[in-house]
Design a protein around this motif. Sequence first.
Motif, mmCIF file in Angstrom:
data_model
loop_
_atom_site.group_PDB
_atom_site.id
_atom_site.type_symbol
_atom_site.label_atom_id
_atom_site.label_comp_id
_atom_site.label_asym_id
_atom_site.label_seq_id
_atom_site.Cartn_x
_atom_site.Cartn_y
_atom_site.Cartn_z
ATOM 1 N N SER A 144 47.216 29.718 56.041
ATOM 2 C CA SER A 144 46.853 30.871 55.209
ATOM 3 C C SER A 144 47.909 31.135 54.145
ATOM 4 C CB SER A 144 46.682 32.127 56.069
ATOM 5 O OG SER A 144 45.642 31.958 57.001
ATOM 6 N N THR A 145 49.187 31.028 54.534
ATOM 7 C CA THR A 145 50.279 31.277 53.589
ATOM 8 C C THR A 145 50.281 30.261 52.458
ATOM 9 O OG1 THR A 145 51.620 32.218 55.385
ATOM 10 C CG2 THR A 145 52.768 31.570 53.353
ATOM 11 N N VAL A 146 50.196 28.973 52.841
ATOM 12 C CA VAL A 146 50.206 27.903 51.827
ATOM 13 C C VAL A 146 48.980 28.030 50.902
ATOM 14 C CG1 VAL A 146 50.056 25.409 51.467
ATOM 15 C CG2 VAL A 146 51.559 26.336 53.241
ATOM 16 N N PHE A 147 47.847 28.284 51.496
ATOM 17 C CA PHE A 147 46.597 28.371 50.714
ATOM 18 C C PHE A 147 46.658 29.511 49.704
ATOM 19 C CE2 PHE A 147 42.259 29.790 49.986
ATOM 20 C CZ PHE A 147 41.582 28.596 49.745
ATOM 21 N N LEU A 148 47.116 30.679 50.144
ATOM 22 C CA LEU A 148 47.157 31.838 49.256
ATOM 23 C C LEU A 148 48.215 31.683 48.166
ATOM 24 C CD1 LEU A 148 46.650 34.778 51.785
ATOM 25 C CD2 LEU A 148 45.017 33.912 50.110
ATOM 26 N N LEU A 149 49.381 31.109 48.524
ATOM 27 C CA LEU A 149 50.423 30.893 47.512
ATOM 28 C C LEU A 149 49.960 29.909 46.445
ATOM 29 C CD1 LEU A 149 53.687 30.782 49.672
ATOM 30 C CD2 LEU A 149 52.963 32.591 48.101
ATOM 31 N N ALA A 150 49.269 28.857 46.891
ATOM 32 C CA ALA A 150 48.742 27.878 45.933
ATOM 33 C C ALA A 150 47.696 28.523 45.027
ATOM 34 C CB ALA A 150 48.147 26.688 46.681
ATOM 35 N N SER A 151 46.856 29.359 45.622
ATOM 36 C CA SER A 151 45.825 30.053 44.827
ATOM 37 C C SER A 151 46.454 31.032 43.836
ATOM 38 C CB SER A 151 44.864 30.810 45.748
ATOM 39 O OG SER A 151 44.180 29.913 46.607
ATOM 40 N N LEU A 152 47.513 31.721 44.266
ATOM 41 C CA LEU A 152 48.208 32.654 43.389
ATOM 42 C C LEU A 152 48.859 31.932 42.212
ATOM 43 C CD1 LEU A 152 48.840 35.668 43.130
ATOM 44 C CD2 LEU A 152 50.956 35.262 44.397
ATOM 45 N N TRP A 153 49.441 30.773 42.495
ATOM 46 C CA TRP A 153 50.051 29.969 41.431
ATOM 47 C C TRP A 153 48.981 29.514 40.432
ATOM 48 C CZ3 TRP A 153 49.215 24.834 40.072
ATOM 49 C CH2 TRP A 153 50.125 24.299 39.139
ATOM 50 N N GLY A 154 47.827 29.118 40.964
ATOM 51 C CA GLY A 154 46.745 28.687 40.087
ATOM 52 C C GLY A 154 46.169 29.832 39.279
ATOM 53 N N ALA A 155 46.239 31.047 39.834
ATOM 54 C CA ALA A 155 45.689 32.210 39.135
ATOM 55 C C ALA A 155 46.496 32.573 37.893
ATOM 56 C CB ALA A 155 45.626 33.409 40.077
ATOM 57 N N LYS A 156 47.774 32.193 37.863
ATOM 58 C CA LYS A 156 48.609 32.514 36.692
ATOM 59 C C LYS A 156 48.093 31.822 35.443
ATOM 60 C CE LYS A 156 52.892 33.494 39.215
ATOM 61 N NZ LYS A 156 54.309 33.094 39.432
ATOM 62 N N LYS A 157 47.766 30.534 35.576
ATOM 63 C CA LYS A 157 47.225 29.815 34.423
ATOM 64 C C LYS A 157 45.848 30.365 34.066
ATOM 65 C CE LYS A 157 46.114 25.282 32.523
ATOM 66 N NZ LYS A 157 46.084 23.810 32.752
ATOM 67 N N ALA A 158 45.062 30.704 35.090
ATOM 68 C CA ALA A 158 43.739 31.284 34.827
ATOM 69 C C ALA A 158 43.875 32.589 34.048
ATOM 70 C CB ALA A 158 43.010 31.525 36.153
ATOM 71 N N ASN A 159 44.936 33.346 34.333
ATOM 72 C CA ASN A 159 45.177 34.606 33.626
ATOM 73 C C ASN A 159 45.415 34.356 32.140
ATOM 74 O OD1 ASN A 159 45.700 37.276 33.087
ATOM 75 N ND2 ASN A 159 47.822 37.204 33.779
ATOM 76 N N ARG A 160 46.203 33.342 31.806
ATOM 77 C CA ARG A 160 46.481 33.028 30.406
ATOM 78 C C ARG A 160 45.201 32.599 29.685
ATOM 79 N NH1 ARG A 160 50.989 30.511 32.862
ATOM 80 N NH2 ARG A 160 50.016 28.445 32.629
ATOM 81 N N LEU A 161 44.416 31.768 30.345
ATOM 82 C CA LEU A 161 43.161 31.309 29.736
ATOM 83 C C LEU A 161 42.163 32.460 29.580
ATOM 84 C CD1 LEU A 161 42.727 27.940 31.694
ATOM 85 C CD2 LEU A 161 43.417 28.218 29.309
ATOM 86 N N ALA A 162 42.121 33.337 30.584
ATOM 87 C CA ALA A 162 41.198 34.481 30.528
ATOM 88 C C ALA A 162 41.582 35.433 29.410
ATOM 89 C CB ALA A 162 41.195 35.217 31.868
ATOM 90 N N LYS A 163 42.884 35.623 29.191
ATOM 91 C CA LYS A 163 43.337 36.526 28.127
ATOM 92 C C LYS A 163 42.935 35.991 26.755
ATOM 93 C CE LYS A 163 47.371 39.117 26.576
ATOM 94 N NZ LYS A 163 48.810 39.369 26.765
ATOM 95 N N LYS A 164 43.113 34.665 26.553
ATOM 96 C CA LYS A 164 42.716 34.056 25.271
ATOM 97 C C LYS A 164 41.216 34.193 25.046
ATOM 98 C CE LYS A 164 46.437 30.608 25.172
ATOM 99 N NZ LYS A 164 46.752 29.157 25.227
ATOM 100 N N TYR A 165 40.460 33.980 26.109
ATOM 101 C CA TYR A 165 39.000 34.096 26.006
ATOM 102 C C TYR A 165 38.595 35.530 25.675
ATOM 103 C CZ TYR A 165 34.161 34.535 27.570
ATOM 104 O OH TYR A 165 32.822 34.830 27.642
#
Length: 587
Positions: A174-195
Amino acid sequence: MPKTLRTFLTHFLRPYRPAVFTILFLGLFWAIETSLTPYLMKEIIDRATEVSHGSFASVLHVLWPFALAYISMTALNSASFRLREWLLLKTIPSLRKDIWSFLYDYVMAHSYHFFQRNFSGSVANKISDISRSVDEFLTNIAETFLTKIMSILIACVSMYLINPFFALILIVWSTVFLLASLWGAKKANRLAKKYSENLSLMIGKTVDGIANNMNVRLFSRQVEEMRNIQRYLSVNAVKDRNLQRYLIKLRTFQDSTLVIFLAVMLMLLIYLYSQQKVSIGDFAFILTLSISMINGVWLLASELVKLPEILGRFSQGLATLSITHEIQDIENAETIRVKKGKIEFKDVDFCYGAGQQVFKGLNLTIKAGEKVGLVGPSGSGKTTLVNLVLRYYDIQGGTILIDGQDISKVTQSSLRHSVSVIPQDVSLFHRSIMDNIRYGKPKATDKEIFQAAKKANAHDFIRRLEKGYKTIAEERGSNLSGGQRQRVAIARAILKNAPILILDEATSALDPVTEKEIQAVLDKIMGRKTCVVIAHRLSTLIDMDRILVFKDGSVVEEGTHKALLRKKGHYAYLWAIQMGKIPVLKN
């Protein structure tokens, strides 16, 4: 104005705290239920196995406490969901209303300059974005986050009590999965802001084109406008595609790890059960709880991916709307009381931002009840003078007084309530003619509206409309002629009956016959009011008490029409041009 999501939520959720805390408590209940229900099932299975050869009565005697608890938990779970829905029904619509009305009120208090810089469609879209983002955050993100995080923690404790080995596997995964998802969400945040930024701009461009559809038709620019929109649509599609492509990759990674985890857990359970190290009840408990946690962790990770898009939309909207008001009332600002309407400019300095100086040490007095005309070339300061009287902008130096009261120390509302403006381009609301006229005096009776319309020579044409005063004015009054719109605007000004009247090229766009009719109406309503009239057509200023001639932000001439002609200066030169005479006078 709250500047962050946290302060924004704190501000608006204050009246709804009981409902919010109840929903959070229900989340805790669901978290406990997620682990307790599989545990009860484990006990039922283990005890049923022990008494599998007993009579119905003996089996029921052993199992009924756990079976009753299991059924009760299921019933309470269903009831809690209905309670949540009822609380949301009572809270969310009211919260949406509060946020929308607050943002609308705050936006409407922005300066004239703000609306020149921002598309109206884009501004409206940002109000919608903020309201929708808060709604989604509360109903999906916040609730899911709290419930699922508590579920994971309680599940790990429950698993540890039954089998520490599987609890350790669940915690690590659970820890590894959520940390990996959180790391991936950072890039998604940048792309979402541009969109989000590009989407807002695209909506603004679309509204701009629709609002100016008449110009598009007049200049046959449909193809060019379509190409222009297509460019923004193409950029928007690329940014949207980039965001969605990345989200697909991220979710594919999440799905793969979930399948692998479930497979590992199932194989370990089968092995340990074959070695008789777990009971069949333990097997069912660990498997059921693992599947429940997989679903919970996956949902939590999915919301983590959505979170950047919601926060990006929210922050983008708030960044535009929440800027500090450029024009603000001072603390304890007084209500202006205008009885005579004397206007004074004393050593006034003004420029637009860091741009060219418009006024430098301007001194000007308009006497109470005086009719003053303003003339001069475009950009000479005529409209700027009127905008400063209305305090659409703040001056950099000097003082503007009305009846001896500094307009920077009175409320903007009371100031503008004391001034009526009839512009060249009259804009009507998409409401009935009756409502458009009543806008000048919200509590006016129908009789007062009829009287104002008669004075404005508008009553007859309004009655001839299909629905009379109930006729809806279409987009900006496009279903009325220019003269009809002007008459409605004049009726509105008559009803308002402010002591100061400003006419900004009020008749310049009309044909000569209509202009003469409306000019006659204007002459009647001026009465004893202080009147400021901007006009390029000098014939409309002949009867003014005084005419001010502007050039480069200064009053270079002043006097009556006849006096200025005798001076043979700037005014006489402009008059000669309009009369078709040879311009032999000095420039």
